[in-house]
Design a protein around this motif. Sequence first.
Motif, PDB file in Angstrom:
ATOM      1  N   ASN A  47     121.844  49.980  30.879  1.00 38.46           N
ATOM      2  CA  ASN A  47     122.179  50.894  29.943  1.00 38.46           C
ATOM      3  C   ASN A  47     121.326  51.969  29.409  1.00 38.46           C
ATOM      4  O   ASN A  47     121.832  52.611  28.574  1.00 38.46           O
ATOM      5  N   ILE A  48     120.288  52.156  30.121  1.00 35.42           N
ATOM      6  CA  ILE A  48     119.425  53.069  29.826  1.00 35.42           C
ATOM      7  C   ILE A  48     119.252  53.816  31.068  1.00 35.42           C
ATOM      8  O   ILE A  48     118.764  53.714  32.015  1.00 35.42           O
ATOM      9  N   ASP A  49     119.383  55.364  30.605  1.00 37.19           N
ATOM     10  CA  ASP A  49     119.128  56.343  31.833  1.00 37.19           C
ATOM     11  C   ASP A  49     118.049  57.045  31.519  1.00 37.19           C
ATOM     12  O   ASP A  49     117.627  57.654  30.545  1.00 37.19           O
ATOM     13  N   ALA A  50     117.123  57.383  32.755  1.00 31.42           N
ATOM     14  CA  ALA A  50     116.025  58.100  32.714  1.00 31.42           C
ATOM     15  C   ALA A  50     116.273  59.709  32.819  1.00 31.42           C
ATOM     16  O   ALA A  50     117.238  59.999  33.401  1.00 31.42           O
ATOM     17  N   VAL A  51     115.611  60.435  31.986  1.00 27.00           N
ATOM     18  CA  VAL A  51     115.579  61.857  32.351  1.00 27.00           C
ATOM     19  C   VAL A  51     114.783  62.344  33.407  1.00 27.00           C
ATOM     20  O   VAL A  51     113.518  61.818  33.622  1.00 27.00           O
ATOM     21  N   PRO A  52     115.232  63.043  34.485  1.00 26.70           N
ATOM     22  CA  PRO A  52     114.371  63.322  35.609  1.00 26.70           C
ATOM     23  C   PRO A  52     113.369  64.116  35.587  1.00 26.70           C
ATOM     24  O   PRO A  52     113.335  65.182  34.707  1.00 26.70           O
ATOM     25  N   ALA A  53     112.339  64.075  36.200  1.00 26.00           N
ATOM     26  CA  ALA A  53     111.136  64.972  36.203  1.00 26.00           C
ATOM     27  C   ALA A  53     110.700  65.245  37.579  1.00 26.00           C
ATOM     28  O   ALA A  53     109.753  64.280  37.998  1.00 26.00           O
ATOM     29  N   GLY A  54     111.275  66.374  38.166  1.00 24.55           N
ATOM     30  CA  GLY A  54     110.795  66.715  39.516  1.00 24.55           C
ATOM     31  C   GLY A  54     111.260  65.387  40.243  1.00 24.55           C
ATOM     32  O   GLY A  54     112.432  65.108  40.185  1.00 24.55           O
ATOM     33  N   ALA A  55     110.686  64.804  41.127  1.00 25.25           N
ATOM     34  CA  ALA A  55     111.006  63.698  42.118  1.00 25.25           C
ATOM     35  C   ALA A  55     110.617  62.407  41.373  1.00 25.25           C
ATOM     36  O   ALA A  55     111.137  61.097  41.843  1.00 25.25           O
ATOM     37  N   CYS A  56     110.256  62.138  40.016  1.00 26.42           N
ATOM     38  CA  CYS A  56     109.811  61.508  38.901  1.00 26.42           C
ATOM     39  C   CYS A  56     110.637  61.208  37.960  1.00 26.42           C
ATOM     40  O   CYS A  56     111.720  62.069  38.038  1.00 26.42           O
ATOM     41  N   TRP A  57     110.540  60.482  37.095  1.00 31.44           N
ATOM     42  CA  TRP A  57     111.239  60.291  35.786  1.00 31.44           C
ATOM     43  C   TRP A  57     110.262  60.409  34.518  1.00 31.44           C
ATOM     44  O   TRP A  57     109.066  59.977  34.800  1.00 31.44           O
ATOM     45  N   PHE A  58     110.752  60.859  33.553  1.00 35.78           N
ATOM     46  CA  PHE A  58     110.015  60.619  32.309  1.00 35.78           C
ATOM     47  C   PHE A  58     110.284  59.276  31.885  1.00 35.78           C
ATOM     48  O   PHE A  58     111.102  58.605  32.183  1.00 35.78           O
ATOM     49  N   ARG A  59     109.150  58.582  31.281  1.00 37.42           N
ATOM     50  CA  ARG A  59     109.133  57.252  30.897  1.00 37.42           C
ATOM     51  C   ARG A  59     110.348  56.835  30.045  1.00 37.42           C
ATOM     52  O   ARG A  59     110.521  57.616  28.908  1.00 37.42           O
ATOM     53  N   THR A  60     110.894  55.743  30.220  1.00 36.86           N
ATOM     54  CA  THR A  60     112.292  55.579  29.243  1.00 36.86           C
ATOM     55  C   THR A  60     111.393  54.469  27.853  1.00 36.86           C
ATOM     56  O   THR A  60     111.724  54.039  26.883  1.00 36.86           O
ATOM     57  N   SER A  61     109.975  54.110  28.467  1.00 39.51           N
ATOM     58  CA  SER A  61     109.195  53.117  27.783  1.00 39.51           C
ATOM     59  C   SER A  61     107.895  53.089  28.383  1.00 39.51           C
ATOM     60  O   SER A  61     107.710  52.950  29.630  1.00 39.51           O
ATOM     61  N   PRO A  62     106.855  52.745  27.579  1.00 39.76           N
ATOM     62  CA  PRO A  62     105.504  52.553  28.188  1.00 39.76           C
ATOM     63  C   PRO A  62     105.281  51.223  28.942  1.00 39.76           C
ATOM     64  O   PRO A  62     104.113  50.852  29.131  1.00 39.76           O
ATOM     65  N   GLU A  63     106.243  50.297  28.833  1.00 44.02           N
ATOM     66  CA  GLU A  63     106.249  48.793  28.860  1.00 44.02           C
ATOM     67  C   GLU A  63     105.445  48.518  30.241  1.00 44.02           C
ATOM     68  O   GLU A  63     104.650  47.703  30.222  1.00 44.02           O
ATOM     69  N   LEU A  64     105.860  48.983  31.541  1.00 37.03           N
ATOM     70  CA  LEU A  64     105.480  48.386  32.460  1.00 37.03           C
ATOM     71  C   LEU A  64     103.876  49.023  32.583  1.00 37.03           C
ATOM     72  O   LEU A  64     103.229  47.680  33.169  1.00 37.03           O
ATOM     73  N   ALA A  65     103.409  50.168  32.136  1.00 38.16           N
ATOM     74  CA  ALA A  65     102.115  50.377  32.445  1.00 38.16           C
ATOM     75  C   ALA A  65     101.364  49.420  31.723  1.00 38.16           C
ATOM     76  O   ALA A  65     100.216  49.112  31.916  1.00 38.16           O
ATOM     77  N   MET A  66     101.838  49.271  30.625  1.00 36.43           N
ATOM     78  CA  MET A  66     100.940  48.408  29.458  1.00 36.43           C
ATOM     79  C   MET A  66     100.911  46.916  30.015  1.00 36.43           C
ATOM     80  O   MET A  66      99.897  46.482  29.599  1.00 36.43           O
ATOM     81  N   LYS A  67     101.835  46.600  30.602  1.00 35.21           N
ATOM     82  CA  LYS A  67     101.895  45.239  30.949  1.00 35.21           C
ATOM     83  C   LYS A  67     100.785  45.141  32.144  1.00 35.21           C
ATOM     84  O   LYS A  67     100.181  44.049  32.372  1.00 35.21           O
ATOM     85  N   ARG A  68     100.810  46.164  32.942  1.00 36.38           N
ATOM     86  CA  ARG A  68      99.562  46.167  34.015  1.00 36.38           C
ATOM     87  C   ARG A  68      98.254  46.078  33.469  1.00 36.38           C
ATOM     88  O   ARG A  68      97.231  45.382  33.925  1.00 36.38           O
ATOM     89  N   LEU A  69      98.129  46.485  32.225  1.00 40.16           N
ATOM     90  CA  LEU A  69      96.823  46.581  31.394  1.00 40.16           C
ATOM     91  C   LEU A  69      96.632  44.879  31.000  1.00 40.16           C
ATOM     92  O   LEU A  69      95.437  44.630  31.138  1.00 40.16           O
ATOM     93  N   LEU A  70      97.644  44.344  30.514  1.00 45.25           N
ATOM     94  CA  LEU A  70      97.742  42.934  30.257  1.00 45.25           C
ATOM     95  C   LEU A  70      96.952  42.183  31.423  1.00 45.25           C
ATOM     96  O   LEU A  70      96.174  41.437  31.308  1.00 45.25           O
ATOM     97  N   ALA A  71      97.514  42.586  32.498  1.00 44.29           N
ATOM     98  CA  ALA A  71      97.136  41.588  33.774  1.00 44.29           C
ATOM     99  C   ALA A  71      95.820  42.059  34.261  1.00 44.29           C
ATOM    100  O   ALA A  71      95.178  41.066  34.765  1.00 44.29           O
ATOM    101  N   SER A  72      95.315  43.369  33.689  1.00 45.48           N
ATOM    102  CA  SER A  72      93.935  43.527  33.938  1.00 45.48           C
ATOM    103  C   SER A  72      92.861  42.936  33.104  1.00 45.48           C
ATOM    104  O   SER A  72      91.790  43.254  33.404  1.00 45.48           O
ATOM    105  N   GLY A  73      93.351  42.530  32.105  1.00 44.46           N
ATOM    106  CA  GLY A  73      92.499  41.567  31.387  1.00 44.46           C
ATOM    107  C   GLY A  73      92.530  42.077  29.635  1.00 44.46           C
ATOM    108  O   GLY A  73      91.930  41.658  28.821  1.00 44.46           O
ATOM    109  N   CYS A  74      93.196  43.235  29.503  1.00 48.46           N
ATOM    110  CA  CYS A  74      93.355  43.728  27.982  1.00 48.46           C
ATOM    111  C   CYS A  74      94.134  42.582  27.250  1.00 48.46           C
ATOM    112  O   CYS A  74      95.056  42.022  27.822  1.00 48.46           O
TER     113      CYS A  74
END
Lengths: 310, 189
Positions: free
Chosen positions: A54-81
Amino acid sequence: MRPPPADSDALRAQRRVLELRAKLNDAIRRFFRERGFLEVDTPVVLPANAPETNIDAVPAGACWFRTSPELAMKRLLASGCDKIFQLGPVARAGEHGRWHHPEFTLLEWYRADAGYLEILADAKALLAFVAKEIRGATDFTWQGKPVSFAQELWDKFTVSQAFIQHAGWDPAQKFDPDRFDLDLVTRVEPALPADHPVVLIDYPAPLAALARRKPDDPARAERWELYLGGVELANAYSELTDPAEQRARFIEANAAREKRGEKPYPLDETFLAALAQMPPSGGIALGVDRLLMILADADSLDGVLPFRNG
Amino acid sequence: MAYTAADLRKGLKIELEGIPYEVTDFEFVKPGKGQAMYKCRIKNMLVGSTMDKTFRAVDKIDQPNIESKTMAFSYKEGDKYVFMDNKTYEQVELHEGVLGDQRFFLLEDLECEVLFFNHRAMSVTLPSFVIKEIKETEPGARGNTATNVLKPAKIDTGYEIGVPIFINQGDFIRIDTRTGKYVERVKQG
């Protein structure tokens, strides 16, 4: 070209709101810095968001604006933060109303080697702290009614308890998504105490989204939502760290999107690969505009978004 | 024809289970990971009662068959008020309960907007202002032109209305039919 003078007058009238928001941002940053959190900034335009029914993203060119920073922040957790927070804009298409705006500010924070209850303790301390910084005390009035962010006053009900009491059924026994949403907004939310924070905790597994299921009760997920006066302020998880289950949930969400007549979203393979390295973690997203609305004694987001369009 | 929930707005007329409603209030709601919904307050256009109704964004909502026609008030018979189309001489009756206080402001031949639901007369909207003669009031205090002090007065239909002290029996006044309040004195004839 000079803007029409009416705009300058309208913005000048918002000076108090600008100052309150700056003060709140500053208080939030101090709160987390004092507790050893690292402030991070992750990209705003993404090749893939987490697919959610139920969450629709806003397109930005071929990409999208983030609906949340969650995925990138979890990559940081995986990297050791181990303790990170972020305060920044997100966008969700078509969300417009008294408590919604398509572009809004999210505060997200994550703790490695922790779960949703450690995040709950953070949230209690944060709200008490910002109320003292902005309103001078944990107790204040919002639209003529007393509210308190005092930590000892928080209530906690399981989703099952709240639904059995106010809607007469247990969604964790036999889940019905339409009935759940309708009863939540018409029966459960209006019945919650309005003068202090209330947490609904342990959601039916089909509403787990990116949360892990309870190890001893797989029909429920380790997720809680925070309410104040009928306004939903935050959503927290013990994070799911199983890449296979996460992929299956994304695919399921995309299938539900297609059923709704919406496009499915691509999967973030970098995130899914990193998830295998992520330690057990707790995380949360808190709507900063809604928090500011309450602290600024406004009755809708109109009162705290000087650039709100329409 | 059907609406979708995205069409909902204040003033929209919808049909639910054969009854026409007007949306008087609505709010966009969307719980956490849930679907978008519209919490509405709707007014039953036949009996005037209101209720809450929440629509999901995917819901289809029926559009009521409502037409409006200009008709003139003709006469009153018991608790029925008869309106006539001056071109076709078609007549319709409306019960006094449907008219509410508006019935006190009717004048013979006053042109009103009659609303029809499925070709049956449902309600009537009067012009915003009508002129009525004062039939009964205490004599006016000459020279007292204050308009903020009111005294009771009656018009021909028995409706009691607050008027300024300087108004006399036989004076004509303009009344706002939406509020039922005095607006001003008018020179007549």
